[in-house]
Write a protein that holds these residues in place. Structure first.
Motif, PDB file in Angstrom:
ATOM      1  N   GLY A 124       0.792  -1.232   0.000  1.00  0.00           N
ATOM      2  CA  GLY A 124       0.000   0.000   0.000  1.00  0.00           C
ATOM      3  C   GLY A 124       0.817   1.270   0.000  1.00  0.00           C
ATOM      4  O   GLY A 124       0.272   2.377  -0.057  1.00  0.00           O
ATOM      5  N   ASP A 235      -2.603   1.673   5.077  1.00  0.00           N
ATOM      6  CA  ASP A 235      -3.874   2.041   4.459  1.00  0.00           C
ATOM      7  C   ASP A 235      -3.898   3.569   4.449  1.00  0.00           C
ATOM      8  O   ASP A 235      -4.148   4.201   5.485  1.00  0.00           O
ATOM      9  CB  ASP A 235      -5.035   1.453   5.282  1.00  0.00           C
ATOM     10  CG  ASP A 235      -6.385   1.777   4.668  1.00  0.00           C
ATOM     11  OD1 ASP A 235      -6.469   2.760   3.892  1.00  0.00           O
ATOM     12  OD2 ASP A 235      -7.353   1.050   4.966  1.00  0.00           O
ATOM     13  N   GLU A 256      -2.597  -2.867  14.223  1.00  0.00           N
ATOM     14  CA  GLU A 256      -2.788  -1.650  13.430  1.00  0.00           C
ATOM     15  C   GLU A 256      -2.613  -0.426  14.308  1.00  0.00           C
ATOM     16  O   GLU A 256      -3.000  -0.440  15.478  1.00  0.00           O
ATOM     17  CB  GLU A 256      -4.211  -1.635  12.859  1.00  0.00           C
ATOM     18  CG  GLU A 256      -4.343  -2.407  11.579  1.00  0.00           C
ATOM     19  CD  GLU A 256      -5.659  -2.105  10.875  1.00  0.00           C
ATOM     20  OE1 GLU A 256      -6.572  -1.557  11.524  1.00  0.00           O
ATOM     21  OE2 GLU A 256      -5.756  -2.424   9.684  1.00  0.00           O
TER      22      GLU A 256
END
Ligand code: FAD
Length: 434
Positions: A124, A235, A256
């Protein structure tokens, strides 16, 4: 390579692949000892970067332009510069193949291509570096964006990452963080910013002697230390970073973290052109003896800097000591003399713990500390303003006007007469081959 292609072939005493710190320092050290050597430099870039300056660009101390010079201005006039990339090595033929169908033959080869930043290891990330709060002092030209983010961030979460070793300048990921924290502290914003250091490693720094000083800054800036926590994905839209954390029992978990600013240090690997060549070890790096810097199989090949597999810390400081060793041994080899020059693994990492103070880590093979100055002048294990002065005012001119010009200040090679003789007598080279 197709045999039908017409190759433009030339022959030199020495071919140097890579015109970074290692390539240019070696050229200077060679010409200082034997000015009549015919030397070719293979280097596709028009610009040469003083990468150790990028930490200070990211900390708002240096301008980016002070860290870059025209390659053409740094290459000695007697050297033939090929503005090409090396695409393959043929050590049994004593040849290196370049783009544009050029083939260079050599009596001796120096491989100094540096390493490859492996951005693809972070899912990403591609296309998002340099925007949306994601930066890296490791990417050429991006340190000014780091400083822009530091200046702008008023509150929220700032994450600084470090991948598994090896990386160049192992202290640089935390240097970026300390300088940012120092700015936020001086500007009375640090209490509104949650700072985290996420490192794939098991310790904050590889040489234990420097840990107490570094830990005192981790505490001062209230940094959350997450060890064995490796960045694997981002992300961008959600502003979340994904990490693989290894627990004490070796189990792993995915976690995360939200960020407003993310300073990424990418994984660093051997360049493909080396990995795919006969010069590489199993991990892809140039396979050399760590003392003489000579290739383990091909006696007329030497390597230094970030692409070599000698187990030193990958720094320009290491290159400063390696280049004279390579120059002396290469000339001995060309003259059928015994190799005598030895590199002791010296590397240095000036850890910018605050604006105006540095913890000056200096060590040799085995992590043994090896200070350049007496303790009363600079105690490397303690934050020092003299070390900062050295980094800000002395090291850039030392790099441009001494190291790249063959003035080997505090870099005299160690000489040993008891090195195994079979090392440089391997019958791998046929100097007359085309
Ligand atoms: P490089 O300087 O990267 O040069 C490699 C050269 O090879 C490049 O010019 C490239 O164009 C060329 N090349 C690549 N592929 C090919 C090919 N196929 N054919 C021909 N040429 C090729 N070091 C310190 O000593 N102190 C510090 O404080 C410090 N801080 C740092 C901070 C940051 C953010 C970074 C990124 C690095 C830092 N370093 C520091 C590390 C130091 O800059 C490197 O270790 C040093 O530049 C290595 O020199 P090198 O010549 O091996 O590689």
């Amino acid at each position: 390579m197709s045999t039908s292609k017409h190759l433009n072939t030339m022959t030199y005493d020495v071919v140097i692949v890579g015109g970074g710190a290692a390539g240019l320092a070696t050229i200077a050290s060679l010409l200082k000892r034997q000015p009549d050597l015919s030397i070719a430099l293979v280097e596709p870039s028009k610009h040469h970067y003083y990468q150790p300056g990028w930490t200070l660009v990211g900390g708002g101390v240096f301008e980016q332009r002070s860290t870059c010079k025209e390659m053409a201005d740094l290459i000695p006039k007697s050297v033939s510069w090929f503005e090409n990339a090396a695409v393959s090595f043929s050590p049994h033929q004593n040849s290196v193949f370049l783009t544009d169908d050029i083939k260079l033959n050599y009596r001796s080869l120096v491989v100094a291509t540096g390493l490859k930043l492996d951005w693809s290891a972070i899912a990403g990330l591609e296309g998002n570096l340099g925007q949306n709060g994601i930066t890296s002092n490791y990417q050429p030209g991006m340190a000014p964006y780091t400083w822009e983010l530091v200046k702008k961030l008023e509150r929220g979460s700032a994450i600084f990452t470090q991948p598994p070793m090896p990386i160049k300048c192992a202290g640089a990921p935390q240097k970026a963080m300390y300088l940012a924290c120092d700015h936020w502290l001086r500007d009375k914003r640090l209490q509104n910013i949650n700072v985290e250091f996420c490192s794939a490693g098991a310790a904050l720094f590889g040489v234990a002697d420097y840990l107490p000083a570094l830990m005192s800054y981790v505490e001062k800036y209230n940094i959350t230390l997450n060890l064995q926590t490796n960045l694997i994905g981002i992300d961008v839209d959600a502003k979340k970073a994904t990490f693989k954390k290894t627990n004490a029992d070796s189990s792993t978990e995915i976690i995360e973290k939200s960020f407003d600013m993310l300073h990424v240090t990418p994984a660093q690997v051997a360049p493909d052109v080396i990995r795919q060549s006969p010069l590489a070890d199993a991990a892809g790096w140039v396979d050399i003896y760590p003392d003489t810097m000579q290739h383990k199989v091909y006696a007329n090949i030497f390597s230094l800097g970030d692409c070599a597999n000698s187990p030193n810390s990958k720094t320009a400081a290491a290159v400063r000591k390696q280049a004279p060793v390579v120059a002396e041994n290469l000339i001995s080899m060309l003259n059928n003399k015994k190799l005598r020059s030895v590199y002791d693994g010296y590397g240095s990492c000036p850890l910018t713990v605050e604006r105006g103070k540095i913890v000056l880590a200096e060590f040799i093979y085995g992590g043994k500390i090896d200070p350049s100055f007496p303790k009363w002048l600079i105690d490397g294990t303690k934050p020092s303003s003299l070390s900062w002065f050295l980094k800000e005012k002395m090291l850039p001119p030392l790099y441009w006007y001494a190291m790249l010009k063959g003035h080997e200040w505090m870099a005299n090679p160690i000489h040993r007469d008891d090195l195994p003789t079979d090392r440089h007598a391997k019958p791998s080279c046929n100097f007359d081959a085309n």
